[in-house]
Scaffold this active site. Structure first.
Site, PDB file in Angstrom:
ATOM      1  N   ASP A  20      22.806  29.706 -23.819  1.00 27.83           N
ATOM      2  CA  ASP A  20      22.925  28.291 -23.421  1.00 27.83           C
ATOM      3  C   ASP A  20      24.163  27.980 -22.584  1.00 27.83           C
ATOM      4  O   ASP A  20      24.607  26.829 -22.559  1.00 27.83           O
ATOM      5  CB  ASP A  20      22.928  27.373 -24.649  1.00 27.83           C
ATOM      6  CG  ASP A  20      21.546  27.207 -25.261  1.00 27.83           C
ATOM      7  OD1 ASP A  20      20.622  27.932 -24.847  1.00 27.83           O
ATOM      8  OD2 ASP A  20      21.392  26.365 -26.165  1.00 27.83           O
ATOM      9  N   CYS A  29      15.141  30.414 -24.736  1.00 31.52           N
ATOM     10  CA  CYS A  29      15.623  31.698 -25.261  1.00 31.52           C
ATOM     11  C   CYS A  29      14.614  32.842 -25.227  1.00 31.52           C
ATOM     12  O   CYS A  29      14.828  33.851 -24.556  1.00 31.52           O
ATOM     13  CB  CYS A  29      16.103  31.502 -26.699  1.00 31.52           C
ATOM     14  SG  CYS A  29      17.396  30.254 -26.886  1.00 31.52           S
ATOM     15  N   LYS A  41      21.832  38.285 -31.184  1.00 34.19           N
ATOM     16  CA  LYS A  41      20.609  37.496 -31.404  1.00 34.19           C
ATOM     17  C   LYS A  41      19.368  38.195 -30.846  1.00 34.19           C
ATOM     18  O   LYS A  41      19.309  38.506 -29.668  1.00 34.19           O
ATOM     19  CB  LYS A  41      20.801  36.121 -30.761  1.00 34.19           C
ATOM     20  CG  LYS A  41      19.569  35.242 -30.717  1.00 34.19           C
ATOM     21  CD  LYS A  41      19.914  33.900 -30.104  1.00 34.19           C
ATOM     22  CE  LYS A  41      18.679  33.113 -29.708  1.00 34.19           C
ATOM     23  NZ  LYS A  41      19.013  31.782 -29.155  1.00 34.19           N
ATOM     24  N   HIS A  67      15.578  37.133 -31.549  1.00 31.62           N
ATOM     25  CA  HIS A  67      14.677  36.033 -31.167  1.00 31.62           C
ATOM     26  C   HIS A  67      13.428  36.496 -30.421  1.00 31.62           C
ATOM     27  O   HIS A  67      12.939  35.815 -29.518  1.00 31.62           O
ATOM     28  CB  HIS A  67      15.419  34.976 -30.344  1.00 31.62           C
ATOM     29  CG  HIS A  67      14.803  33.609 -30.490  1.00 31.62           C
ATOM     30  ND1 HIS A  67      15.212  32.514 -29.770  1.00 31.62           N
ATOM     31  CD2 HIS A  67      13.779  33.162 -31.283  1.00 31.62           C
ATOM     32  CE1 HIS A  67      14.498  31.459 -30.103  1.00 31.62           C
ATOM     33  NE2 HIS A  67      13.617  31.829 -31.023  1.00 31.62           N
ATOM     34  N   HIS A 125      25.316  28.470 -28.087  1.00 34.02           N
ATOM     35  CA  HIS A 125      24.200  27.691 -28.620  1.00 34.02           C
ATOM     36  C   HIS A 125      24.687  26.821 -29.781  1.00 34.02           C
ATOM     37  O   HIS A 125      25.625  27.185 -30.496  1.00 34.02           O
ATOM     38  CB  HIS A 125      23.113  28.659 -29.103  1.00 34.02           C
ATOM     39  CG  HIS A 125      21.772  28.055 -29.326  1.00 34.02           C
ATOM     40  ND1 HIS A 125      21.515  27.160 -30.341  1.00 34.02           N
ATOM     41  CD2 HIS A 125      20.581  28.244 -28.677  1.00 34.02           C
ATOM     42  CE1 HIS A 125      20.239  26.812 -30.308  1.00 34.02           C
ATOM     43  NE2 HIS A 125      19.649  27.454 -29.302  1.00 34.02           N
ATOM     44  N   ASP A 133      21.251  33.122 -20.788  1.00 35.30           N
ATOM     45  CA  ASP A 133      19.804  33.220 -20.998  1.00 35.30           C
ATOM     46  C   ASP A 133      19.039  32.036 -20.431  1.00 35.30           C
ATOM     47  O   ASP A 133      17.839  32.123 -20.188  1.00 35.30           O
ATOM     48  CB  ASP A 133      19.474  33.403 -22.479  1.00 35.30           C
ATOM     49  CG  ASP A 133      19.809  32.177 -23.325  1.00 35.30           C
ATOM     50  OD1 ASP A 133      20.650  31.357 -22.894  1.00 35.30           O
ATOM     51  OD2 ASP A 133      19.250  32.040 -24.433  1.00 35.30           O
ATOM     52  N   ASN A 134      19.722  30.911 -20.235  1.00 35.00           N
ATOM     53  CA  ASN A 134      19.097  29.728 -19.631  1.00 35.00           C
ATOM     54  C   ASN A 134      20.198  28.744 -19.276  1.00 35.00           C
ATOM     55  O   ASN A 134      21.386  29.019 -19.484  1.00 35.00           O
ATOM     56  CB  ASN A 134      18.066  29.085 -20.565  1.00 35.00           C
ATOM     57  CG  ASN A 134      18.527  28.919 -21.999  1.00 35.00           C
ATOM     58  OD1 ASN A 134      18.004  29.569 -22.921  1.00 35.00           O
ATOM     59  ND2 ASN A 134      19.515  28.059 -22.213  1.00 35.00           N
ATOM     60  N   LYS A 167      18.627  22.818 -19.844  1.00 37.76           N
ATOM     61  CA  LYS A 167      17.884  23.792 -20.631  1.00 37.76           C
ATOM     62  C   LYS A 167      16.517  23.216 -21.006  1.00 37.76           C
ATOM     63  O   LYS A 167      16.379  22.036 -21.299  1.00 37.76           O
ATOM     64  CB  LYS A 167      18.656  24.118 -21.907  1.00 37.76           C
ATOM     65  CG  LYS A 167      17.885  24.960 -22.908  1.00 37.76           C
ATOM     66  CD  LYS A 167      18.629  25.120 -24.214  1.00 37.76           C
ATOM     67  CE  LYS A 167      17.777  25.900 -25.217  1.00 37.76           C
ATOM     68  NZ  LYS A 167      18.498  26.138 -26.495  1.00 37.76           N
TER      69      LYS A 167
END
Length: 598
Positions: free
Chosen positions: A83, A120, A174, A176, A267, A325-326, A343
């Site tokens: 994030d 994510c 992480k 996910h 995040h 990641d975003n 996001k």
């Protein structure tokens, strides 16, 4: 590796349109550039103070690197932030201090036309498979903790391919990508070791996560088991960094290493150790202040990882890739200014990412790459660097872009399918008619071909959120920068090269371009696999699993169930056979003439 088919060439934007767009952009973005310049000046001043105060102390000794002869294959270090907004790095003008990231990027290659996915799971799945979401079935949303879903098991992952050519593979952080079955766990998807969390978020200190009231559990794993020994209040960013240091301290640097470090930061929940707030007391927005402290801690962590690479003899033969990641989430302290959106959206603020490559092996150090790069490209690029092979029958969506990054050559990529989500159809006014009979514009989709970007459906929150460190701009948004989506609109076209902030919609001006991009969407959609988004499974509740989030789908249960099913089928067959015999016996008895049969 080339995608499944090539894009039609599209005409460039006319000189008149360039000039018209430029005037519009100049008026709308001038204030933003003045803000950025002020922040850059403040960052430089703070950087001098940082060196004097020595607030970023190394957790390992900085000493000359040992020899690394013994492998022609480079060590591959992929660091993924969570994030982090496009603006949230010092070299993009942020008020947040990131001296480590700034230095590594300045000495490497900055990726300034680099794209990921807006949330994510999609970004992580595309990194580890080299495939778009439409080719893994993960087109919709993320993998939820209670869903019996994971990265499809028939997809060869990046660590699996690297193991084939002798790499040791380790993951920290992480995951996910699903965990309902043991086969979905990181150690079953190619990693020799795993230390981290399975879910998308959780408490940074306790490592607990509640998905809903009463559905809570511990989420920290050492390989395939809950890491209860670490239930001691260690902040995850620091804990993960310590594990990376341990891996480097015990691994032979003459043997190739793949290290995937997926930090939880930045995040939500917004948590950070107290000492990192020191330089951000002047930030009035509390979420931004906490976010800034978290990012400073992350920057220090990467500083310590870099020192460990040098200390233990890896650095000279390492390729370090850094990526978010975003896009950032403004309501949780992130900033994508001056990009549009956040996001979870397909505006540039949701998908254009902070990214760079740092390595002594780069030929063009200290440069900026403005060629088109996507997160799927890391899969074939890293396999090629590792001297591995990609099977010809595996159709990837990524390209080998090492020469683009290292030597400054043109990117082989000319398009990006940002996504097609057939489940997300919230654009009430979308229709086949609006898509010229080529595409149903109610469907959320986004595609980039050369300079052009097309969005359909509901792309998500579309505001430009200004730097939140300045209280006089208002608590939430700068009203002069807000544009409300037109009622009934379900299609947009932008020339991203001329208009990177997506201020000038050209869909009505260039219907021919719109049609070509809609056809390209349709071509991609023909190759899509069905969406994997199952309903939640009550057996996933951690209360049924010792208080831990983890695999709940038991293979032995499946066998028992199948055995029971077989037994039931046999009983039904026997029952039907008995009935047939009885019917046959009754039919053989002749009726008395005086007895009515009807």
């Amino acid at each position: 590796m080339a995608p499944r088919d090539s894009a039609e060439p599209l005409p460039p934007l006319s000189p008149q349109a360039w000039a018209w767009s430029g005037k519009f952009l100049a008026m709308g973005a001038l204030a933003g550039f003045s803000v950025l310049s002020l922040l850059t000046y403040g960052y430089l001043c703070w950087g001098q103070d940082l060196e004097e105060e020595g607030s970023l102390k190394a957790q390992v000794d900085e000493r000359p690197e040992a020899g690394t002869a013994g492998t022609s294959q480079p060590h591959l270090i992929f660091i993924l932030a969570d994030d982090q907004g496009f603006r949230d790095v010092g070299y993009h003008g942020s008020e947040i201090k990131t001296p480590t990231l700034d230095k590594l990027a300045a000495e490497g290659v900055k990726l300034e036309n680099y794209y990921v996915q807006p949330i994510c799971t999609p970004s992580r799945s595309q990194f580890i498979t080299g495939k778009y979401q439409i080719h893994t079935g993960l087109q919709h949303s993320i993998i939820r903790p209670t869903q019996p879903n994971c990265l499809p098991l028939d997809n060869a992952t990046l660590p699996q391919k690297l193991k084939e050519v002798g790499y040791s593979t380790h993951m920290v952080g992480k995951w996910h990508l699903g965990f309902y079955r043991k086969d979905c766990m990181p150690t079953k998807r190619g990693f020799d070791t795993f230390f981290g969390s399975l879910l998308g978020s959780g408490d940074y200190y306790t490592h607990y996560k509640c998905d809903s009231p009463g559905v809570c559990g511990y989420d920290l794993y050492e390989n395939d088991n809950a890491a209860w020994d670490y239930d001691n209040g260690i902040y995850s960013t620091q804990m993960y960094t310590q594990r990376v240091q341990q891996i480097l301290a015990t691994h032979d640097p003459t043997k190739p290493l793949f290290l995937y470090v997926a930090y939880q930061a930045v995040h939500s929940p917004l948590q950070a150790p107290g000492r990192y707030f020191e330089h951000y007391r002047s930030i009035i927005n509390i979420n931004r202040r906490r976010y800034a402290a978290m990012l400073s801690c992350l920057d220090e962590a990467i500083h310590n990882v870099t020192l460990a690479l040098k200390r233990y003899g890896f650095y000279n033969n390492s390729i370090i890739i850094y990526s978010s990641d975003n896009g950032g989430q403004p309501t949780a302290g992130g900033s994508n200014w001056p990009l549009r959106g956040s996001k979870g959206t397909y505006w540039e603020g949701g998908i254009r990412a902070v990214g760079f490559v740092h390595s002594p092996l780069l030929k063009n150090k200290g440069t900026v790459c403005k060629e088109l790069v996507h997160i799927t490209d890391w899969y074939p690029t890293l396999i090629s660097l590792a001297e591995g092979q990609i099977d010809e029958d595996i159709q990837l969506d990524g390209y080998d872009i090492w020469e683009t990054i290292s030597e400054g050559l043109r990117s082989p990529r000319v398009d990006i399918l940002h996504n097609i989500d057939p489940i997300y159809t919230k654009a009430k006014n979308g229709s086949w008619a609006a898509g010229y009979g080529i595409w149903n514009t109610a469907i959320q989709s986004a595609i980039r071909v050369q300079h052009w970007k097309l969005l359909t459906g509901n792309p998500g929150y579309s505001d430009w959120v200004p730097p939140q460190a300045f209280s006089n701009l208002g608590p939430n948004r700068w009203h002069n920068e807000r544009i409300t989506l037109s009622t009934g609109k379900s299609i947009w076209l932008f020339n991203i090269t001329a208009d990177p902030y997506e201020r000038v919609d050209l869909s009505s001006r260039y219907p021919g371009i719109v049609k070509k991009l809609l056809r390209r969407l349709s071509q991609f959609n023909k190759t899509a696999v069905p969406v994997r988004y199952p309903p939640k499974d009550p057996r996933s509740n951690p209360r049924l699993n010792g208080g831990v989030w983890g695999p709940w789908y038991k293979e032995e249960n499946k066998k028992k169930k199948s055995n029971k099913t077989k037994a039931k089928k046999m009983q039904k067959k026997k029952s039907k056979a008995r009935m047939r015999k009885q019917l046959a016996a009754h039919s053989s008895i002749k009726c008395h003439p005086s007895v009515a049969t009807g």
